[in-house]
Design a protein around this motif. Structure first.
Motif, PDB file in Angstrom:
ATOM      1  N   UNK A  35       0.818  -1.216   0.000  1.00 47.52           N
ATOM      2  CA  UNK A  35       0.000   0.000   0.000  1.00 47.52           C
ATOM      3  C   UNK A  35       0.848   1.260   0.000  1.00 47.52           C
ATOM      4  N   UNK A  36       1.946   1.253   0.772  1.00 47.81           N
ATOM      5  CA  UNK A  36       2.749   2.458   0.964  1.00 47.81           C
ATOM      6  C   UNK A  36       3.901   2.577  -0.027  1.00 47.81           C
ATOM      7  N   UNK A  37       4.225   1.489  -0.730  1.00 52.37           N
ATOM      8  CA  UNK A  37       5.293   1.543  -1.712  1.00 52.37           C
ATOM      9  C   UNK A  37       6.683   1.528  -1.113  1.00 52.37           C
ATOM     10  N   UNK A  38       6.880   0.714  -0.070  1.00 45.38           N
ATOM     11  CA  UNK A  38       8.189   0.553   0.545  1.00 45.38           C
ATOM     12  C   UNK A  38       8.347  -0.908   0.933  1.00 45.38           C
ATOM     13  N   UNK A  39       9.549  -1.449   0.847  1.00 45.25           N
ATOM     14  CA  UNK A  39       9.753  -2.883   1.085  1.00 45.25           C
ATOM     15  C   UNK A  39       9.675  -3.230   2.564  1.00 45.25           C
ATOM     16  N   UNK A  40       9.061  -4.353   2.835  1.00 45.80           N
ATOM     17  CA  UNK A  40       8.961  -4.884   4.195  1.00 45.80           C
ATOM     18  C   UNK A  40       9.956  -6.029   4.357  1.00 45.80           C
ATOM     19  N   UNK A  41      10.696  -6.019   5.455  1.00 40.40           N
ATOM     20  CA  UNK A  41      11.643  -7.087   5.740  1.00 40.40           C
ATOM     21  C   UNK A  41      10.935  -8.157   6.563  1.00 40.40           C
ATOM     22  N   UNK A  42      10.690  -9.346   5.995  1.00 40.20           N
ATOM     23  CA  UNK A  42       9.992 -10.397   6.751  1.00 40.20           C
ATOM     24  C   UNK A  42      10.857 -10.872   7.905  1.00 40.20           C
ATOM     25  N   UNK A  43      10.202 -11.367   8.961  1.00 42.43           N
ATOM     26  CA  UNK A  43      10.983 -11.804  10.119  1.00 42.43           C
ATOM     27  C   UNK A  43      10.167 -12.715  11.020  1.00 42.43           C
ATOM     28  N   UNK A  44      10.888 -13.551  11.736  1.00 35.70           N
ATOM     29  CA  UNK A  44      10.350 -14.231  12.915  1.00 35.70           C
ATOM     30  C   UNK A  44      11.534 -14.334  13.869  1.00 35.70           C
ATOM     31  N   UNK A  45      11.828 -13.221  14.529  1.00 37.02           N
ATOM     32  CA  UNK A  45      13.069 -13.080  15.277  1.00 37.02           C
ATOM     33  C   UNK A  45      13.195 -14.037  16.462  1.00 37.02           C
ATOM     34  N   UNK A  46      12.088 -14.629  16.886  1.00 43.44           N
ATOM     35  CA  UNK A  46      12.174 -15.563  18.017  1.00 43.44           C
ATOM     36  C   UNK A  46      12.898 -16.859  17.644  1.00 43.44           C
ATOM     37  N   UNK A  47      12.918 -17.160  16.346  1.00 44.84           N
ATOM     38  CA  UNK A  47      13.508 -18.423  15.896  1.00 44.84           C
ATOM     39  C   UNK A  47      15.033 -18.405  16.017  1.00 44.84           C
ATOM     40  N   UNK A  48      15.611 -19.601  15.959  1.00 45.45           N
ATOM     41  CA  UNK A  48      17.060 -19.790  16.061  1.00 45.45           C
ATOM     42  C   UNK A  48      17.634 -19.169  17.333  1.00 45.45           C
ATOM     43  N   UNK A  49      16.874 -19.277  18.421  1.00 41.90           N
ATOM     44  CA  UNK A  49      17.350 -18.803  19.714  1.00 41.90           C
ATOM     45  C   UNK A  49      17.268 -17.308  19.906  1.00 41.90           C
ATOM     46  N   UNK A  50      16.561 -16.607  19.028  1.00 43.07           N
ATOM     47  CA  UNK A  50      16.491 -15.156  19.114  1.00 43.07           C
ATOM     48  C   UNK A  50      15.857 -14.662  20.396  1.00 43.07           C
ATOM     49  N   UNK A  51      14.756 -15.287  20.794  1.00 45.82           N
ATOM     50  CA  UNK A  51      14.087 -14.853  22.026  1.00 45.82           C
ATOM     51  C   UNK A  51      14.983 -15.094  23.235  1.00 45.82           C
ATOM     52  N   UNK A  52      15.609 -16.262  23.290  1.00 41.30           N
ATOM     53  CA  UNK A  52      16.498 -16.564  24.407  1.00 41.30           C
ATOM     54  C   UNK A  52      17.674 -15.582  24.441  1.00 41.30           C
ATOM     55  N   UNK A  53      18.194 -15.234  23.282  1.00 42.74           N
ATOM     56  CA  UNK A  53      19.293 -14.280  23.239  1.00 42.74           C
ATOM     57  C   UNK A  53      18.849 -12.909  23.741  1.00 42.74           C
ATOM     58  N   UNK A  54      17.610 -12.534  23.456  1.00 40.00           N
ATOM     59  CA  UNK A  54      17.110 -11.241  23.951  1.00 40.00           C
ATOM     60  C   UNK A  54      17.050 -11.226  25.474  1.00 40.00           C
ATOM     61  N   UNK A  55      16.730 -12.364  26.079  1.00 41.54           N
ATOM     62  CA  UNK A  55      16.731 -12.458  27.543  1.00 41.54           C
ATOM     63  C   UNK A  55      18.152 -12.296  28.085  1.00 41.54           C
TER      64      UNK A  55
END
Length: 213
Positions: free
Chosen positions: A164-184
């Protein structure tokens, strides 16, 4: 319907990035959630953190979270290695009235339902709009790092708003590959304030009911 692995989609994008200066407009819900995302993404982008969270119902809570976000960015920049991308910060308007307008009629929805989806869209729309205006290559959000947030829905909203806005969106699921644990781990390392509810009065009430039961 098969779910999309948005971490895999993110890795595909990162692998195919051109070798040039790239700018990412990263909506952040809070410092703890942004910690891992920034550690991960600054290798690929010059990141501007966009703090826009009108869902936070209490001014003192909002201010506390903003200051923690700014403190984290300051520490990350101070510790940056030579040649490492600097992280920038933009604070959006604090306008809880927009959240309550969006939530009208959805007050009794359970956490993780339609009210939350509307909240995602409200914040991501503002991020997309400003990313487009600022000439950023991509926009995205830290929200997918939370195990309590629906990454499929978040990415669907992000991709729709990108078109709608004409700008690229970077897809993500940051919790995967230990991302959530790393944030802790990073939250502990930097002594970050980790709130126990998303920010709105409805999530706070739900959290308090759970604690009582």
């Amino acid at each position: 319907m098969n779910k999309v692995n948005y971490q895999t989609e993110l890795e595909k994008v990162l692998k195919g990035l051109p070798d040039r200066h790239r700018r990412l407009f990263l909506h952040s819900c809070c410092a703890p959630c942004s910690s891992y995302c920034l550690e991960y993404l600054r290798e690929y982008f010059e990141v501007t953190v966009f703090y826009y969270n009108p869902n936070i119902s209490f001014p003192e809570e909002y201010r506390h979270r903003v200051e923690e976000q700014k403190r984290l960015i300051g520490e990350l920049n101070a510790q940056a290695r030579e040649g490492e991308n600097r992280i920038w910060f933009v604070e959006g308007a604090y306008e809880p009235e927009r959240f309550f307008e969006m939530a009208r009629g959805l007050e009794d929805c359970p956490e993780g339902g339609e009210r939350c989806f509307g909240c995602f869209a409200l914040r991501l729309l503002e991020a997309a709009r400003l990313a487009k205006a600022g000439g950023f290559d991509y926009f995205t959000t830290t929200l997918s790092i939370s195990p309590l947030k629906d990454a499929q829905k978040l990415n669907e909203i992000g991709l729709r708003l990108a078109a709608q806005q004409g700008v690229a969106y970077l897809p993500s699921d940051f919790k995967k590959k230990g991302g959530y644990q790393r944030s802790i781990e990073l939250s502990r390392e930097y002594g970050l304030y980790r709130q126990d509810y998303c920010g709105c009065v409805f999530s706070k009430e739900a959290r308090e009911r759970t604690a009582i039961s």
